[in-house]
Design an enzyme around this catalytic site. Structure first.
Site, PDB file in Angstrom:
ATOM      1  CD  GLU A 178      -2.649  -1.160  -0.066  1.00 12.45           C
ATOM      2  OE1 GLU A 178      -2.984  -0.419  -0.626  1.00 12.45           O
ATOM      3  OE2 GLU A 178      -3.227  -2.481  -0.301  1.00 12.45           O
ATOM      4  CG  HIS A 228      -1.080   1.001  -4.372  1.00 10.98           C
ATOM      5  ND1 HIS A 228      -0.767   0.601  -5.586  1.00 10.98           N
ATOM      6  CD2 HIS A 228      -1.674  -0.392  -3.822  1.00 10.98           C
ATOM      7  CE1 HIS A 228      -1.316  -0.899  -6.200  1.00 10.98           C
ATOM      8  NE2 HIS A 228      -1.748  -1.278  -4.825  1.00 10.98           N
ATOM      9  CG  ASP A 252      -3.213  -3.206  -7.675  1.00 11.04           C
ATOM     10  OD1 ASP A 252      -4.435  -2.908  -7.085  1.00 11.04           O
ATOM     11  OD2 ASP A 252      -2.637  -3.700  -6.744  1.00 11.04           O
TER      12      ASP A 252
END
Length: 306
Positions: free
Chosen positions: A193, A196, A270
């Site tokens: 994360e 990202h 993703d």
């Protein structure tokens, strides 16, 4: 108003006869695609449904401007309707109902919170600004979730923090606190994360970063959420490329920390999203310098543009 789904041809005939006896009136056909889909032959033929549709077409042809009967219908799949339904003299006026804009969302929130005790700090305009793409049903769910969270806290009023918690739940799903993750899985999720988030912050074209969480929600072990400042109605090439870069940020972060052989399957969704965007850019949106502005694919709904 008559609800008209799944009835036979005889019932359809009776319905229109009753409408003519009680003019002026409105006949409302909900989910008309259930009976009004394109008529087929052979294996695709459905006798009962097509009989109902044929009767509907016959009855609508029997109306004129002085009948005093208005026929309305609703569907989420207009592309599947039989062409005979949409020709002049039948359903010849089409009204597209899009998701509400910021002002519309604020007014919808006022409707769904009018009987709820709101704290003086609640600004519905701010809540509306932070919920782009929400439908009326989503906003109703948001207001109800905020009220439930306030009740769990034992509060007498609903605060902005309750709305923020409710928004996260509606957008990303409920927290799966019962899911037991090992420290290593939690650490890998955090790196994923973080990848990202870093790409989102560093690559121009991404929407502002809203939140990052490694608490499992729905099927995901973690989430990174971006929200636009204002409602978006179009997207540019560099913005799509930025979104693809952000989508792969999690996988790249895993490779940097654990090596090419140590990556997990957490980037599967993703990769699917990025592949859809890339394919649409080349085959539908004409954004490839080599292929050129030609549409090579069938028209499909591009949900990533919303």
């Amino acid at each position: 108003v008559e609800m008209f789904v799944g009835v036979g041809a005889a019932r359809a005939r009776d319905l229109f006869e009753q409408a003519k006896k009680h003019t002026p009136c409105i006949i409302f056909i909900d989910e008309i695609d259930a009976i009004g889909g394109t008529r087929g032959t052979g294996a695709n033929k459905h006798e009962e449904r097509e009989g109902t549709l044929n009767q509907l077409l016959v009855e609508m042809d029997g109306f004129d401007g002085s009948e005093g009967v208005i026929v309305l219908a609703a569907t989420n799949r207009p592309e599947t309707l039989d062409s005979a339904l949409t020709r002049s003299g039948r359903f010849d006026r089409q009204v597209t109902v899009n998701a509400p804009d910021k002002k519309g969302r604020e007014e919808i929130l006022r409707v769904h919170t009018r009987n709820k005790p709101l704290d003086p700090d609640v600004q519905l305009g701010t809540v509306a600004r932070g919920t782009p793409g929400f439908s009326g049903a989503d906003l109703e769910n948001l207001a109800n979730e905020a009220a439930l969270w306030a009740a769990r806290r034992g509060a007498d009023t609903i605060t902005m923090s309750d709305f923020e918690h409710a928004k996260d739940k509606v957008m990303m799903g409920a927290e799966r606190k019962s899911l037991i993750m090992t420290d290593e899985e939690r650490r890998m999720t955090a790196y994923h994360e973080a990848g990202h988030a870093l790409v989102s912050l560093k690559v121009p074209g991404n929407d502002p970063l809203h939140m990052v969480s490694i608490i499992p929600r729905g099927r995901a072990f973690g989430v990174t959420v971006n929200l636009p400042v204002d409602d978006r109605f179009s997207v540019k090439k560099f913005e799509l490329k930025a979104r693809m870069a952000m989508a792969y940020g999690g996988r790249i972060a895993e490779e940097m920390i654990y090596g090419p052989e140590g990556v997990s399957g957490g980037a599967s969704s993703d990769i699917v999203q990025a592949t859809r965007m890339a394919r649409a850019m080349v085959a539908q949106l004409g954004m490839s310098d080599k292929v050129g502005p030609v549409n090579y694919g069938a028209d499909q709904e591009m949900s990533f543009l919303k």
